[in-house]
Design a protein around this motif. Sequence first.
Motif, short mmCIF file in Angstrom:
data_model
loop_
_atom_site.label_atom_id
_atom_site.label_comp_id
_atom_site.label_asym_id
_atom_site.label_seq_id
_atom_site.Cartn_x
_atom_site.Cartn_y
_atom_site.Cartn_z
N PHE A 125 0.84 -1.20 0.00
CA PHE A 125 0.00 0.00 0.00
C PHE A 125 0.87 1.25 0.00
CE2 PHE A 125 -1.96 -3.38 2.47
CZ PHE A 125 -3.09 -3.63 1.71
N ASP A 126 0.34 2.29 -0.56
CA ASP A 126 1.10 3.53 -0.58
C ASP A 126 0.60 4.40 0.56
OD1 ASP A 126 2.89 5.35 -1.38
OD2 ASP A 126 1.69 6.19 -3.01
N VAL A 127 1.05 4.06 1.77
CA VAL A 127 0.53 4.77 2.96
C VAL A 127 1.69 5.45 3.66
CG1 VAL A 127 -0.71 4.48 5.14
CG2 VAL A 127 -1.20 2.97 3.21
N GLU A 128 1.44 6.64 4.19
CA GLU A 128 2.51 7.34 4.90
C GLU A 128 2.65 6.88 6.36
OE1 GLU A 128 4.77 9.63 3.55
OE2 GLU A 128 3.88 8.75 1.76
N GLN A 129 1.51 6.65 7.03
CA GLN A 129 1.57 6.39 8.48
C GLN A 129 2.01 4.96 8.82
OE1 GLN A 129 -1.20 7.71 7.14
NE2 GLN A 129 -1.36 9.75 7.99
N THR A 130 3.18 4.53 8.32
CA THR A 130 3.58 3.16 8.63
C THR A 130 3.80 2.98 10.13
OG1 THR A 130 5.79 3.85 8.04
CG2 THR A 130 4.60 2.52 6.42
#
Length: 449
Positions: A125-130
């Motif tokens: 997924f292209d998510v910032e909040q890893t």
Amino acid sequence: MQEQQEDHTTHYQKNSLSLLGTIALGTGVMIGAGIFSLTGQMAELVGSAFPFAFLAAAIVVSFSAYSYIKVSNKYPSAGGIGMYLHKMYGHSLSTAFHALLMYVSMVIAQSFLARTFGSYTMQLFDVEQTAFWVPTLGAFLIAGIFAVNLTSNRYIQGTAYFLGLVKIAGILVFGVLGIYLMVSSGQTLESEISLVAAENDWTAFIAATALGVLAFKGFTTITNSGSEVINPRLNISRAIIISIASCIVIYALVGWSVAGNLSISEIIEARDYSLAAAARPAAGNVGVWFTVIIAIVATAGGLMASVFAVSRMLAMLTEMRLVPHSHFGMPGSIQKHTLVYTVLLGLVLTVFFDLSRIASLGIIFYLVMDTAIHWGVLKHLRNDIQANPVIPSLAICLNMLLLAGFGASKWQSDPLVIWVALAVMAVIWLVEYFFLKKVEQTEATHSHH
């Protein structure tokens, strides 16, 4: 519902594990987190010498395995290490302390698996909040495995066996394809594998080797399933030797593959998901998907086998009256309760610690416990199990070397880990000290009446 009665026994099935099943279980736990996140962590410590650190770790573990093979040949038991310690040190503080260290280090390994699962899954997924999602996904996985573990042994063994095979096949494909793509594109190794990086800094190399031991310590899971293995006196030692050997081959392939497709700085940057990163340049998104799916299967399968073995070990210690136990009003068997404690502890670690700290704690506890096993063999069981004293002595020296090097390296980079490790050991020691005193007193009063 007949099961609601207070059933405080543990349930074992003799002869329910074949040699292949045992190897799959051991290799399954070993490959679990080891290869997926340790590759990057080790590269961070020693740069391009990380494949050599894996090899050094394999050598250390081979010496270490001797004691376990000797003891389990003579006394196969479902409690594995808890029982071995009891054979060596009797009903004592030493037994309880080291058995609980083993327990904690195995729970740490579970949270390591859970976070690795989160790190790899996030690659899809292209998510910032890893920072939020990695522990959250890990926690969900632990909860799911808890539900599966409440079902039967057969089901767990079947699933773990199947996942183990899928994962081993997948990792082999990853390794072979990675090397094939590297050779066919005519490129040499991106990150030149060499020992030069390590020569200047031996503590770093020793620390990386210590981490590498985590990738192999899954062989101890095999000893935990002692009495369930068919023909245990022969098959346990076979399974341990075959598992370690196959892991060496698999790790060599994967290490080469990662080093061939990423530079050292890239490996370090992607240290929590280095295999997925290595698949991207060579095989594009398909490669990433493939790798992430194997990582998910690997971590989930490893967790399942591990939660099962660990909760059973704690149940054994509880039955031996070595650890305090409270039902907290829960129905069901002791093993169900120990399962709940194991899962809760794993959740706490998963949520609050990052991968490298979890790995550091795990290796410190494991090395201390492992040293106690070799010392026990030397001091108490040497003649009984006809062990050659040289090998356990060497294993102790190697463990001490790894502990010293790893401690020194962490003291410089992350002293908090050392403090947490010491604090946890102190707490275990104190709690056990008072608990065993209490047990002695109650036994003394009972014998007077």
